[in-house]
Design an enzyme around this catalytic site. Structure first.
Site, PDB file in Angstrom:
ATOM      1  CD  GLU A 174      -0.974  -3.734  -0.947  1.00 48.63           C
ATOM      2  OE1 GLU A 174      -1.874  -3.097  -0.405  1.00 48.63           O
ATOM      3  OE2 GLU A 174       0.224  -3.649  -0.595  1.00 48.63           O
ATOM      4  CG  HIS A 250      -5.572  -1.664  -3.307  1.00 49.24           C
ATOM      5  ND1 HIS A 250      -5.896  -1.086  -2.101  1.00 49.24           N
ATOM      6  CD2 HIS A 250      -4.382  -2.277  -3.115  1.00 49.24           C
ATOM      7  CE1 HIS A 250      -4.936  -1.329  -1.219  1.00 49.24           C
ATOM      8  NE2 HIS A 250      -4.009  -2.050  -1.809  1.00 49.24           N
ATOM      9  CB  CYS A 368     -11.423  -0.340   1.422  1.00 49.55           C
ATOM     10  SG  CYS A 368     -10.954   0.436  -0.096  1.00 49.55           S
TER      11      CYS A 368
END
Ligand SMILES: N=C(N)NCCC[C@H](NC(=O)CCC(=O)O)C(=O)O
Length: 444
Positions: A174, A250, A368
């Site tokens: 990721e 995450h 993000c």
């Protein structure tokens, strides 16, 4: 030579919508089917990026991806004209159409993992696009991500671009959302922290029970090898599986680092003390480990407010600032904690709040939305200059958004074939504004 940490923010694409595609991401699921406002989303992102540029930070923008992704829809058997493909998919498999329309590439913390040249054996800056295999709508990003990164960091003398890892759960990757770098100065070799959710090849290792662990240790180690990092400069840390099961999909939802500061929740990791000792052994500088106790901020409050999905940046003055979503102001426990943090005698001296609610409603906070790239001044000069934020680019991108973006989009609207035309027209113009060349499939 001067050194900076640049932030490259994802420009929100014209199809930004809420489709509830991310199992394990609480905001994505709970806001499913809400109407979105792509225009406001893109503008909120541009405001944040411009504010950082105005503070003297090196700030870039990364172009969004082409959506709807008709190539994937054709690959899975929908055929005929573009309009037919969309209408058939809307009728027979609306969730697949939704997946092919997501603007999720805006969260560029998931675009790639980046290792600065100070850390790598060949002295180049390395990029590995994330394969994002855990989620269908994100697994279709990496090829175009690679093209956009290469068009942005377009000098092979300085930048080394790798392919994404094999597309299999064993290598679930990721990107920078699960990677933080600690260092004394940006130009000094640092310690790269790779945080993973599970070990794919060790069935007896701990893992979450309810929600997926998107990042594997195997993927993190592969990236460290590709980036030519020394073992002494890497620390691999397992994320606490219990917090993944509470919506921490995450690591950047529970921890963030910058230079000599690691800001994290008490429950973020497994074997925390052991790992902190390893970091201290590998990085010889004064380190600040700012651990937030559950008694002050619960996991639930951290996930709701995105306290840790903040950016910690070092201003040209040397002072550190936290860039937080306004949601942190609205959460009493988190707001109280942030006010207290400023009195704790750490390098963090200020908190700045930004409204990025359009992104937050899909589980994407300020951190993000950005990919960090620590660079020296020669590397900054080698970047495609048309991607760097300044008055000119800010004006051009705002005008471009005003011209092409809708101010309301529902999942029903994704079946509108007109959206393909609008989106391609916008992106074609964008590649000219940012001088990216033909990065999109429809241009090739
Ligand atoms: N934490 C970081 N670095 N990134 C946040 C990514 C949010 C993204 N949300 C989404 O993809 C939601 C899309 C939708 O539901 O329509 C995700 O879950 O992958």
């Amino acid at each position: 030579m001067k050194h900076f940490e640049a932030n490259f923010d994802g420009l929100v694409g014209p199809t930004h919508n809420y489709a509830g595609l991310s199992f394990g991401n609480v905001a994505s699921l709970s806001n499913a089917a809400l109407a979105s406002n792509p225009k406001a989303a893109a503008k909120q992102g541009l405001q944040k990026a411009k504010a950082l540029a105005d503070m003297g930070m090196v700030q870039g923008m990364l172009a969004p991806q082409e959506r709807p992704d008709l190539y994937t829809l054709r690959r899975i058997g929908f055929s005929g004209s573009d309009a037919n493909v969309i209408q058939q998919a809307a009728k027979e498999a609306p969730m697949l159409l939704n997946a092919c329309c997501s603007a999720s590439s805006m969260w560029t913390a998931n675009a790639a993992t980046v290792s600065p040249s100070a850390d790598t054996r060949d002295g180049k800056l390395h990029f590995t696009p994330a394969n994002l295999v855990d989620k269908l709508h994100r697994s279709i990003e990496p090829l175009t991500t690679g093209r956009i990164l290469t068009a942005t960091f377009n000098d092979p003398h300085y930048f080394h671009h790798h392919s994404h890892l094999p597309e299999h759960n064993s290598f679930g990757d990721e990107g920078a959302a699960n990677h933080t770098r600690l260092c004394k100065e940006y130009g000094h070799a640092g310690v790269e922290l790779f945080v993973y959710g599970q070990e794919a090849t060790n069935p007896s290792a701990p893992k979450p029970q309810k929600y997926p662990a998107r990042q594997t240790l195997e993927a993190s180690m592969a990236v460290a090898r590709l980036h030519q990092l020394e073992e002494d400069n890497c620390v691999f840390i397992q994320q606490n599986p219990d917090v993944i099961d509470q919506g921490v999909f995450h690591n950047d939802v529970i921890a963030v680092g910058n230079q000599n500061v690691l800001f994290y929740h008490e429950q973020a990791f497994l074997n925390t003390q052991h790992k902190i000792d390893e970091i201290k052994r590998k990085l010889d500088t004064d380190l600040y480990f700012i651990e937030v106790p559950t008694a002050k901020v619960s996991i639930n409050d951290a996930v709701k407010s995105y306290l840790f999905n903040t950016q910690i940046i070092t201003l040209p003055s040397g002072e550190m600032v936290i860039v937080a979503p306004t949601d942190c102001q609205e959460n009493p426990a988190v707001f109280a904690y942030l006010n207290e943090l400023l009195t704790l005698n750490t390098p963090i001296k200020q908190v700045l709040y930004f409204d990025v609610k359009q992104s937050m409603q899909n589980g994407g906070g300020p951190a993000c939305l950005r990919l960090r790239v620590a660079m020296n001044d020669m590397e900054v000069a080698a970047v495609n200059q048309h991607t760097l934020m300044n008055e000119g680019l800010f004006g051009r991108l705002n005008t471009w958004v005003d011209k092409h973006y809708r101010d309301r989009l529902t999942t029903q609207d994704l079946a509108d074939p007109q959206l393909i035309i609008e989106s391609r027209t916008a992106l074609d113009e964008l590649t000219q504004i940012m001088k990216l060349g033909s990065v999109y499939q429809f241009q090739r």
